[in-house]
Scaffold this active site. Structure first.
Site, short mmCIF file in Angstrom:
data_model
loop_
_atom_site.label_atom_id
_atom_site.label_comp_id
_atom_site.label_asym_id
_atom_site.label_seq_id
_atom_site.Cartn_x
_atom_site.Cartn_y
_atom_site.Cartn_z
N LYS A 296 -160.99 8.87 -11.90
CA LYS A 296 -161.43 8.15 -13.09
C LYS A 296 -162.46 7.07 -12.76
O LYS A 296 -163.05 6.47 -13.65
CB LYS A 296 -160.24 7.57 -13.83
CG LYS A 296 -159.41 8.68 -14.47
CD LYS A 296 -158.07 8.17 -14.95
CE LYS A 296 -157.23 9.29 -15.51
NZ LYS A 296 -156.88 10.32 -14.55
N LYS B 145 -152.34 2.14 -13.04
CA LYS B 145 -153.04 3.42 -13.20
C LYS B 145 -152.91 4.05 -14.57
O LYS B 145 -153.53 5.06 -14.84
CB LYS B 145 -152.54 4.41 -12.15
CG LYS B 145 -151.07 4.75 -12.30
CD LYS B 145 -150.62 5.71 -11.23
CE LYS B 145 -149.18 6.10 -11.46
NZ LYS B 145 -148.68 7.00 -10.48
N GLU C 280 -139.18 -4.52 -7.43
CA GLU C 280 -138.00 -4.58 -6.57
C GLU C 280 -137.26 -3.25 -6.54
O GLU C 280 -136.86 -2.77 -5.47
CB GLU C 280 -137.06 -5.69 -7.07
CG GLU C 280 -135.78 -5.78 -6.26
CD GLU C 280 -134.73 -6.66 -6.91
OE1 GLU C 280 -133.84 -7.12 -6.17
OE2 GLU C 280 -134.79 -6.87 -8.14
N TYR C 281 -137.11 -2.63 -7.69
CA TYR C 281 -136.39 -1.37 -7.76
C TYR C 281 -137.12 -0.26 -6.98
O TYR C 281 -136.49 0.46 -6.20
CB TYR C 281 -136.19 -0.93 -9.22
CG TYR C 281 -135.50 0.41 -9.33
CD1 TYR C 281 -134.16 0.55 -8.99
CD2 TYR C 281 -136.20 1.53 -9.75
CE1 TYR C 281 -133.52 1.78 -9.06
CE2 TYR C 281 -135.57 2.77 -9.83
CZ TYR C 281 -134.24 2.89 -9.48
OH TYR C 281 -133.62 4.10 -9.55
N ASN C 282 -138.43 -0.14 -7.18
CA ASN C 282 -139.18 0.89 -6.45
C ASN C 282 -139.15 0.64 -4.95
O ASN C 282 -139.06 1.59 -4.16
CB ASN C 282 -140.62 0.96 -6.95
CG ASN C 282 -140.73 1.55 -8.33
OD1 ASN C 282 -139.76 2.06 -8.89
ND2 ASN C 282 -141.91 1.48 -8.90
N ALA D 71 -152.61 1.21 -1.81
CA ALA D 71 -152.32 2.06 -2.97
C ALA D 71 -151.85 1.24 -4.17
O ALA D 71 -151.62 1.80 -5.23
CB ALA D 71 -151.24 3.09 -2.60
#
Length: 179
Positions: A151, A109, A58-60, A105
Protein backbone atom coordinates in the site's frame (compact mmCIF):
# COMPACT_ATOMS: atom_id res chain seq x y z
CA UNK A 1 0.67 -19.16 -7.46
CA UNK A 2 2.25 -17.26 -10.39
CA UNK A 3 -1.24 -16.80 -11.90
CA UNK A 4 -2.43 -15.14 -8.70
CA UNK A 5 0.68 -13.02 -8.27
CA UNK A 6 0.95 -11.98 -11.90
CA UNK A 7 4.70 -12.72 -11.70
CA UNK A 8 7.04 -15.57 -10.91
CA UNK A 9 7.22 -16.62 -7.27
CA UNK A 10 10.29 -15.33 -5.43
CA UNK A 11 12.61 -18.06 -4.16
CA UNK A 12 14.31 -17.08 -0.92
CA UNK A 13 18.00 -17.78 -0.37
CA UNK A 14 17.63 -19.49 3.00
CA UNK A 15 21.37 -20.13 3.30
CA UNK A 16 22.09 -16.42 3.06
CA UNK A 17 19.22 -15.57 5.40
CA UNK A 18 20.40 -18.13 7.97
CA UNK A 19 23.93 -16.72 7.76
CA UNK A 20 22.59 -13.23 8.46
CA UNK A 21 20.61 -14.35 11.53
CA UNK A 22 22.40 -17.36 13.04
CA UNK A 23 24.32 -16.49 16.18
CA UNK A 24 23.14 -12.86 16.10
CA UNK A 25 21.29 -10.79 18.69
CA UNK A 26 17.99 -9.87 17.03
CA UNK A 27 15.32 -7.33 17.96
CA UNK A 28 11.83 -7.52 16.47
CA UNK A 29 9.59 -4.51 17.00
CA UNK A 30 5.89 -5.23 16.84
CA UNK A 31 6.80 -8.84 17.52
CA UNK A 32 3.35 -9.72 18.80
CA UNK A 33 1.52 -8.69 15.64
CA UNK A 34 0.63 -10.89 12.69
CA UNK A 35 3.82 -10.19 10.72
CA UNK A 36 6.06 -9.60 13.73
CA UNK A 37 5.15 -12.85 15.44
CA UNK A 38 5.93 -14.82 12.28
CA UNK A 39 9.27 -13.00 12.05
CA UNK A 40 9.98 -14.04 15.65
CA UNK A 41 9.25 -17.68 14.79
CA UNK A 42 11.54 -17.53 11.75
CA UNK A 43 14.33 -15.79 13.68
CA UNK A 44 14.14 -18.46 16.38
CA UNK A 45 14.22 -21.26 13.76
CA UNK A 46 17.23 -19.68 12.06
CA UNK A 47 19.34 -19.88 15.22
CA UNK A 48 19.59 -16.34 16.58
CA UNK A 49 21.69 -16.22 19.74
CA UNK A 50 19.04 -14.05 21.38
CA UNK A 51 15.70 -12.50 20.50
CA UNK A 52 14.27 -9.36 22.02
CA UNK A 53 10.66 -8.53 21.25
CA UNK A 54 9.33 -5.00 21.63
CA UNK A 55 5.54 -4.90 21.57
CA UNK A 56 2.84 -2.44 22.71
CA UNK A 57 0.15 -5.05 23.31
CA UNK A 58 0.68 -6.90 26.57
CA UNK A 59 -1.57 -9.75 25.47
CA UNK A 60 0.14 -10.21 22.08
CA UNK A 61 3.55 -10.06 23.74
CA UNK A 62 2.50 -12.67 26.31
CA UNK A 63 1.14 -14.97 23.58
CA UNK A 64 4.27 -14.95 21.42
CA UNK A 65 6.55 -15.19 24.45
CA UNK A 66 4.72 -18.31 25.70
CA UNK A 67 4.76 -19.90 22.25
CA UNK A 68 8.47 -19.27 21.72
CA UNK A 69 9.41 -20.51 25.21
CA UNK A 70 7.56 -23.73 24.47
CA UNK A 71 8.91 -24.29 20.95
CA UNK A 72 12.45 -22.94 21.50
CA UNK A 73 13.31 -23.54 25.18
CA UNK A 74 17.02 -22.80 24.67
CA UNK A 75 16.46 -19.43 22.98
CA UNK A 76 17.53 -16.42 25.03
CA UNK A 77 14.28 -14.46 24.87
CA UNK A 78 13.49 -11.04 26.30
CA UNK A 79 9.92 -9.77 25.90
CA UNK A 80 9.53 -6.01 26.44
CA UNK A 81 6.34 -3.96 26.55
CA UNK A 82 6.94 -0.67 24.85
CA UNK A 83 6.18 1.81 22.11
CA UNK A 84 8.70 2.39 19.33
CA UNK A 85 7.72 6.05 19.28
CA UNK A 86 8.86 6.44 22.91
CA UNK A 87 12.45 7.53 22.34
CA UNK A 88 13.75 7.01 25.93
CA UNK A 89 12.02 3.64 26.18
CA UNK A 90 13.39 2.56 22.80
CA UNK A 91 16.89 3.65 23.84
CA UNK A 92 16.65 1.49 26.96
CA UNK A 93 15.67 -1.57 24.92
CA UNK A 94 18.54 -1.03 22.46
CA UNK A 95 21.03 -0.51 25.30
CA UNK A 96 19.91 -3.70 27.09
CA UNK A 97 19.52 -5.95 24.02
CA UNK A 98 22.50 -4.65 22.01
CA UNK A 99 20.91 -6.01 18.81
CA UNK A 100 22.95 -6.71 15.71
CA UNK A 101 19.88 -7.10 13.50
CA UNK A 102 16.54 -5.30 13.83
CA UNK A 103 13.29 -6.19 12.10
CA UNK A 104 10.99 -3.19 12.45
CA UNK A 105 7.49 -4.59 12.06
CA UNK A 106 5.73 -2.30 14.56
CA UNK A 107 3.03 -0.46 12.65
CA UNK A 108 -0.64 0.23 12.43
CA UNK A 109 -1.98 -1.47 9.32
CA UNK A 110 -5.78 -1.33 9.25
CA UNK A 111 -6.55 1.07 6.41
CA UNK A 112 -10.17 1.99 7.30
CA UNK A 113 -9.35 2.75 10.95
CA UNK A 114 -6.37 4.91 10.06
CA UNK A 115 -8.22 6.99 7.45
CA UNK A 116 -9.81 8.98 10.26
CA UNK A 117 -6.78 8.96 12.58
CA UNK A 118 -3.92 10.63 10.74
CA UNK A 119 -2.13 11.75 13.90
CA UNK A 120 -1.96 8.23 15.32
CA UNK A 121 -1.02 6.69 11.97
CA UNK A 122 1.83 9.18 11.53
CA UNK A 123 3.00 8.93 15.14
CA UNK A 124 3.22 5.15 15.06
CA UNK A 125 4.21 4.39 11.47
CA UNK A 126 6.51 7.32 10.69
CA UNK A 127 7.75 8.65 14.01
CA UNK A 128 8.20 5.13 15.41
CA UNK A 129 10.33 4.25 12.39
CA UNK A 130 12.47 7.36 12.87
CA UNK A 131 13.05 6.55 16.54
CA UNK A 132 14.01 2.94 15.78
CA UNK A 133 16.34 3.90 12.91
CA UNK A 134 18.09 6.57 14.98
CA UNK A 135 18.49 4.23 17.97
CA UNK A 136 19.89 1.53 15.69
CA UNK A 137 22.41 4.01 14.30
CA UNK A 138 23.49 5.22 17.77
CA UNK A 139 23.88 1.64 19.02
CA UNK A 140 25.88 0.38 16.03
CA UNK A 141 23.29 -2.10 14.76
CA UNK A 142 24.53 -3.95 11.66
CA UNK A 143 21.23 -3.88 9.79
CA UNK A 144 17.63 -2.76 10.09
CA UNK A 145 14.87 -4.22 7.97
CA UNK A 146 11.76 -2.05 7.68
CA UNK A 147 8.67 -4.14 7.11
CA UNK A 148 6.48 -2.14 4.76
CA UNK A 149 3.44 -2.81 2.60
CA UNK A 150 2.29 -2.88 -1.00
CA UNK A 151 0.00 0.00 0.00
CA UNK A 152 3.07 2.27 0.12
CA UNK A 153 3.37 2.04 -3.67
CA UNK A 154 1.46 5.02 -5.08
CA UNK A 155 -0.40 5.35 -1.77
CA UNK A 156 -4.11 6.14 -1.82
CA UNK A 157 -4.66 5.85 1.94
CA UNK A 158 -3.33 7.42 5.13
CA UNK A 159 -1.71 4.12 6.10
CA UNK A 160 0.00 3.73 2.71
CA UNK A 161 1.23 7.33 2.76
CA UNK A 162 2.64 6.91 6.26
CA UNK A 163 4.42 3.69 5.32
CA UNK A 164 5.80 5.37 2.19
CA UNK A 165 7.07 8.28 4.32
CA UNK A 166 8.77 5.74 6.61
CA UNK A 167 10.41 4.08 3.58
CA UNK A 168 11.67 7.42 2.26
CA UNK A 169 13.01 8.33 5.69
CA UNK A 170 14.92 5.04 5.96
CA UNK A 171 16.31 5.31 2.43
CA UNK A 172 17.62 8.81 3.14
CA UNK A 173 18.87 8.01 6.64
CA UNK A 174 20.79 5.01 5.29
CA UNK A 175 22.97 7.43 3.29
CA UNK A 176 24.36 8.94 6.50
CA UNK A 177 24.38 5.88 8.77
CA UNK A 178 26.73 2.92 9.14
CA UNK A 179 23.69 0.74 9.87
Amino acid sequence: IEDLLGREQVQLDWTSIRTGISGKRVLVTGGGGSIGSELCRQVARLGASSLTILEMSEYNLYRIEQELHQEFPDLLLDARIGDCGDQPGCERVFAMARPQVVFHAAAYKHVPLLQEQLREAFRNNVRGTQVVAQAADRHGVESVVLISTDKAVNPSSIMGACKRAAEIYCQNFANQSQT
